[in-house]
Design a protein around this motif. Structure first.
Motif, PDB file in Angstrom:
ATOM      1  N   HIS A 113      -9.605  28.525  21.764  1.00 26.29           N
ATOM      2  CA  HIS A 113     -10.011  28.127  23.110  1.00 26.29           C
ATOM      3  C   HIS A 113      -9.167  28.682  24.244  1.00 26.29           C
ATOM      4  N   HIS A 114      -8.076  29.372  23.984  1.00 22.43           N
ATOM      5  CA  HIS A 114      -7.168  29.781  25.053  1.00 22.43           C
ATOM      6  C   HIS A 114      -7.882  30.628  26.102  1.00 22.43           C
ATOM      7  N   GLY A 115      -7.474  30.446  27.358  1.00 29.22           N
ATOM      8  CA  GLY A 115      -8.183  31.038  28.480  1.00 29.22           C
ATOM      9  C   GLY A 115      -8.338  32.531  28.422  1.00 29.22           C
ATOM     10  N   ASP A 116      -7.324  33.245  27.896  1.00 31.63           N
ATOM     11  CA  ASP A 116      -7.418  34.699  27.868  1.00 31.63           C
ATOM     12  C   ASP A 116      -8.448  35.194  26.853  1.00 31.63           C
ATOM     13  N   HIS A 117      -8.990  34.298  26.038  1.00 27.50           N
ATOM     14  CA  HIS A 117     -10.017  34.681  25.062  1.00 27.50           C
ATOM     15  C   HIS A 117     -11.419  34.216  25.448  1.00 27.50           C
ATOM     16  N   VAL A 118     -11.512  33.431  26.526  1.00 27.22           N
ATOM     17  CA  VAL A 118     -12.824  32.895  26.922  1.00 27.22           C
ATOM     18  C   VAL A 118     -13.148  33.143  28.394  1.00 27.22           C
ATOM     19  N   VAL A 119     -12.275  33.855  29.101  1.00 30.88           N
ATOM     20  CA  VAL A 119     -12.382  33.956  30.552  1.00 30.88           C
ATOM     21  C   VAL A 119     -13.685  34.587  31.027  1.00 30.88           C
ATOM     22  N   GLU A 120     -14.299  35.446  30.216  1.00 31.33           N
ATOM     23  CA  GLU A 120     -15.512  36.147  30.633  1.00 31.33           C
ATOM     24  C   GLU A 120     -16.792  35.544  30.045  1.00 31.33           C
ATOM     25  N   LEU A 121     -16.706  34.355  29.483  1.00 27.46           N
ATOM     26  CA  LEU A 121     -17.885  33.753  28.874  1.00 27.46           C
ATOM     27  C   LEU A 121     -19.044  33.621  29.856  1.00 27.46           C
ATOM     28  N   ASP A 122     -18.751  33.158  31.058  1.00 26.63           N
ATOM     29  CA  ASP A 122     -19.831  32.952  32.025  1.00 26.63           C
ATOM     30  C   ASP A 122     -20.531  34.258  32.373  1.00 26.63           C
ATOM     31  N   ASP A 123     -19.769  35.349  32.468  1.00 33.25           N
ATOM     32  CA  ASP A 123     -20.385  36.637  32.784  1.00 33.25           C
ATOM     33  C   ASP A 123     -21.294  37.107  31.652  1.00 33.25           C
ATOM     34  N   VAL A 124     -20.861  36.891  30.409  1.00 34.19           N
ATOM     35  CA  VAL A 124     -21.711  37.269  29.280  1.00 34.19           C
ATOM     36  C   VAL A 124     -23.009  36.462  29.298  1.00 34.19           C
ATOM     37  N   LEU A 125     -22.875  35.174  29.524  1.00 34.28           N
ATOM     38  CA  LEU A 125     -24.055  34.314  29.493  1.00 34.28           C
ATOM     39  C   LEU A 125     -24.971  34.576  30.676  1.00 34.28           C
ATOM     40  N   ALA A 126     -24.416  35.053  31.794  1.00 36.57           N
ATOM     41  CA  ALA A 126     -25.274  35.416  32.920  1.00 36.57           C
ATOM     42  C   ALA A 126     -26.130  36.629  32.576  1.00 36.57           C
ATOM     43  N   ARG A 127     -25.563  37.536  31.793  1.00 37.88           N
ATOM     44  CA  ARG A 127     -26.299  38.747  31.425  1.00 37.88           C
ATOM     45  C   ARG A 127     -27.189  38.524  30.212  1.00 37.88           C
ATOM     46  N   PHE A 128     -26.759  37.663  29.303  1.00 35.64           N
ATOM     47  CA  PHE A 128     -27.538  37.352  28.096  1.00 35.64           C
ATOM     48  C   PHE A 128     -27.671  35.838  27.974  1.00 35.64           C
ATOM     49  N   GLU A 177     -14.718  20.761  22.430  1.00 36.76           N
ATOM     50  CA  GLU A 177     -14.673  20.058  23.710  1.00 36.76           C
ATOM     51  C   GLU A 177     -13.839  20.792  24.751  1.00 36.76           C
ATOM     52  N   LEU A 178     -13.038  21.752  24.334  1.00 38.24           N
ATOM     53  CA  LEU A 178     -12.171  22.486  25.251  1.00 38.24           C
ATOM     54  C   LEU A 178     -12.867  23.680  25.878  1.00 38.24           C
ATOM     55  N   VAL A 179     -14.068  24.006  25.406  1.00 41.99           N
ATOM     56  CA  VAL A 179     -14.843  25.134  25.939  1.00 41.99           C
ATOM     57  C   VAL A 179     -16.208  24.598  26.347  1.00 41.99           C
ATOM     58  N   PRO A 180     -16.405  24.331  27.641  1.00 45.07           N
ATOM     59  CA  PRO A 180     -17.670  23.706  28.078  1.00 45.07           C
ATOM     60  C   PRO A 180     -18.920  24.505  27.715  1.00 45.07           C
ATOM     61  N   GLN A 181     -18.795  25.827  27.603  1.00 44.67           N
ATOM     62  CA  GLN A 181     -19.965  26.660  27.306  1.00 44.67           C
ATOM     63  C   GLN A 181     -20.353  26.626  25.831  1.00 44.67           C
ATOM     64  N   ASP A 198     -14.799  36.709  20.639  1.00 44.84           N
ATOM     65  CA  ASP A 198     -14.057  36.365  21.843  1.00 44.84           C
ATOM     66  C   ASP A 198     -14.700  36.972  23.087  1.00 44.84           C
ATOM     67  N   ALA A 199     -14.175  36.567  24.236  1.00 43.07           N
ATOM     68  CA  ALA A 199     -14.726  37.030  25.517  1.00 43.07           C
ATOM     69  C   ALA A 199     -13.588  37.089  26.523  1.00 43.07           C
ATOM     70  N   GLY A 200     -12.669  38.018  26.265  1.00 45.37           N
ATOM     71  CA  GLY A 200     -11.414  38.017  26.992  1.00 45.37           C
ATOM     72  C   GLY A 200     -11.247  39.029  28.089  1.00 45.37           C
ATOM     73  N   GLY A 201     -12.291  39.642  28.525  1.00 45.68           N
ATOM     74  CA  GLY A 201     -12.133  40.560  29.646  1.00 45.68           C
ATOM     75  C   GLY A 201     -12.547  41.979  29.325  1.00 45.68           C
ATOM     76  N   ARG A 202     -12.892  42.723  30.404  1.00 44.35           N
ATOM     77  CA  ARG A 202     -13.391  44.098  30.305  1.00 44.35           C
ATOM     78  C   ARG A 202     -14.587  44.171  29.367  1.00 44.35           C
ATOM     79  N   LEU A 203     -15.510  43.240  29.536  1.00 43.28           N
ATOM     80  CA  LEU A 203     -16.660  43.205  28.639  1.00 43.28           C
ATOM     81  C   LEU A 203     -17.766  44.173  29.027  1.00 43.28           C
ATOM     82  N   GLY A 204     -17.696  44.732  30.241  1.00 46.16           N
ATOM     83  CA  GLY A 204     -18.767  45.609  30.698  1.00 46.16           C
ATOM     84  C   GLY A 204     -19.176  46.678  29.704  1.00 46.16           C
ATOM     85  N   PRO A 205     -18.229  47.448  29.160  1.00 47.40           N
ATOM     86  CA  PRO A 205     -18.605  48.491  28.196  1.00 47.40           C
ATOM     87  C   PRO A 205     -19.322  47.950  26.960  1.00 47.40           C
ATOM     88  N   LEU A 206     -18.916  46.766  26.497  1.00 39.46           N
ATOM     89  CA  LEU A 206     -19.563  46.195  25.317  1.00 39.46           C
ATOM     90  C   LEU A 206     -20.976  45.716  25.639  1.00 39.46           C
TER      91      LEU A 206
END
Length: 251
Positions: free
Chosen positions: A57-72, A85-89, A30-38
Motif C-alpha cells: 500500500h505504500h504511496g510510492d507504489h500507488v500514487v498513479e492509480l487514479d490516472d490509470v483508472l481515468a484512462r481505463f 482498507e489502506l487503498v481506497p481504489q 503497482d502504479a508508482g509513476g511514469r505510467l504514460g509509456p505503459l
C-alpha cells in the motif's frame, strides 16, 4: 510474454506491465509513476487491461492509480486483504495460494510480510518461463526495511526472502519494486544480507547508535538508491533492518 518497466524519477519506483501477447490480456504490477509509456503500450498493442496488482500500500507504489483508472475505468485493483482498507481504489483482494489469470499468464501470489504486513510477491508464468516480482521485499543487492508504515518484523522479512523467494530456481529473474532486476542465483551469492543468513560471511560486531538507541551493527549494506540499509541488533538480542542514514557508528 510481454514485459515492460518504467521507473519514477523521485522514489525510483518500478511499475511493470505484463501481457500474454499482442491483442491479449495485460496487468499492471503497482502504479508508482511514469505510467504514460505503459498505458500507451496497452493501446498500441491492443491489450485488455484486466487488473492492477499491488504488491503493497505504500504511496510510492500507488500514487498513479487514479490516472490509470481515468484512462481505463473499471479496471479491478487488487491487494492483500491486510492492506485493502489502506487503498481506497482497491476493489478486490490478492489471496496467496490462489492463482490469478491474466489471459494466458498465471500469477501466483506469495505472501512475503516484513516491509508491510500484506506485502505480496508475484510469480508470473506463461508455461515456458517465469518471472518473480518482489515489491519491496528483495532488491538487487539489498533487502526491504522493517521500519516503514505497516511493517512487521525482521524475522518475517528474513523468512520471506530465505524460505519463500530464494528457494525458487536460481535462474529465476527477479524484478523488484525499485531499480534494477536481478536473479535468484545472484542474490544467493552476492547479496550481503543473504550471505550472512546463509553462513557464508560473518556478522559484524561494531557498536553503533541506531534510531537514537544503542545497538550492534551486524551489517551496513548498500541499498538500491545509492544509500545504505543497516542490520542492527538491539541490547535485548532482537534484530532490525533500518535505514543506514539513521545509524551512527561508535568511534
Amino acid at each position: 510474454m510481454i514485459l515492460e518497466r518504467t521507473m519514477s524519477d523521485d522514489f525510483l519506483t518500478n511499475t511493470y506491465l505484463i501481457a500474454d501477447g499482442p491483442d491479449g490480456s495485460a496487468a499492471l504490477i503497482d502504479a508508482g509513476g511514469r505510467l504514460g509509456p505503459l498505458l500507451d503500450t496497452i493501446e498500441r498493442e491492443r491489450l485488455t487491461l484486466t487488473a492492477i496488482l499491488l504488491t503493497h500500500h505504500h504511496g510510492d507504489h500507488v500514487v498513479e492509480l487514479d490516472d490509470v483508472l481515468a484512462r481505463f475505468p473499471g479496471t479491478p485493483v487488487l491487494i492483500h486483504a491486510l492492506e485493502r482498507e489502506l487503498v481506497p481504489q482497491a476493489t478486490g483482494e490478492i489471496v496467496p495460494g490462489e492463482a490469478i489469470s491474466v489471459g494466458g499468464l498465471r500469477v501466483d501470489p506469495i505472501h512475503t510480510p516484513g516491509h508491510t504486513a500484506g506485502m505480496v510477491s508475484l510469480l508470473v508464468s506463461d508455461g515456458s518461463e517465469q518471472l518473480l516480482f518482489t515489491g519491496d521485499t528483495l532488491f538487487k543487492g539489498s533487502v526491504g526495511g522493517v521500519r516503514g508504515p505497516g511493517h512487521t518484523t525482521y524475522g518475517d522479512i528474513k523468512t520471506s526472502i530465505m524460505e519463500r523467494l530464494l528457494t525458487l530456481p536460481p535462474e529465476t529473474p527477479v524484478h523488484p519494486g525499485h531499480t534494477e532486476p536481478t536473479t535468484v542465483g545472484r542474490e544467493l551469492e552476492e547479496n550481503r544480507f543473504v550471505r550472512i543468513w546463509r553462513g557464508l560471511d560473518p556478522e559484524g560486531s561494531q557498536q553503533c547508535t541506531a534510531l537514537g538507541e544503542p545497538a550492534t551493527l551486524i551489517l551496513l549494506g548498500d541499498d538500491y538508491d545509492g544509500g545504505h540499509k543497516a542490520w542492527v541488533r538491539w541490547p535485548d538480542g532482537s534484530d532490525d533492518i533500518v535505514p543506514g542514514s539513521r545509524v551512527e557508528v561508535s568511534r
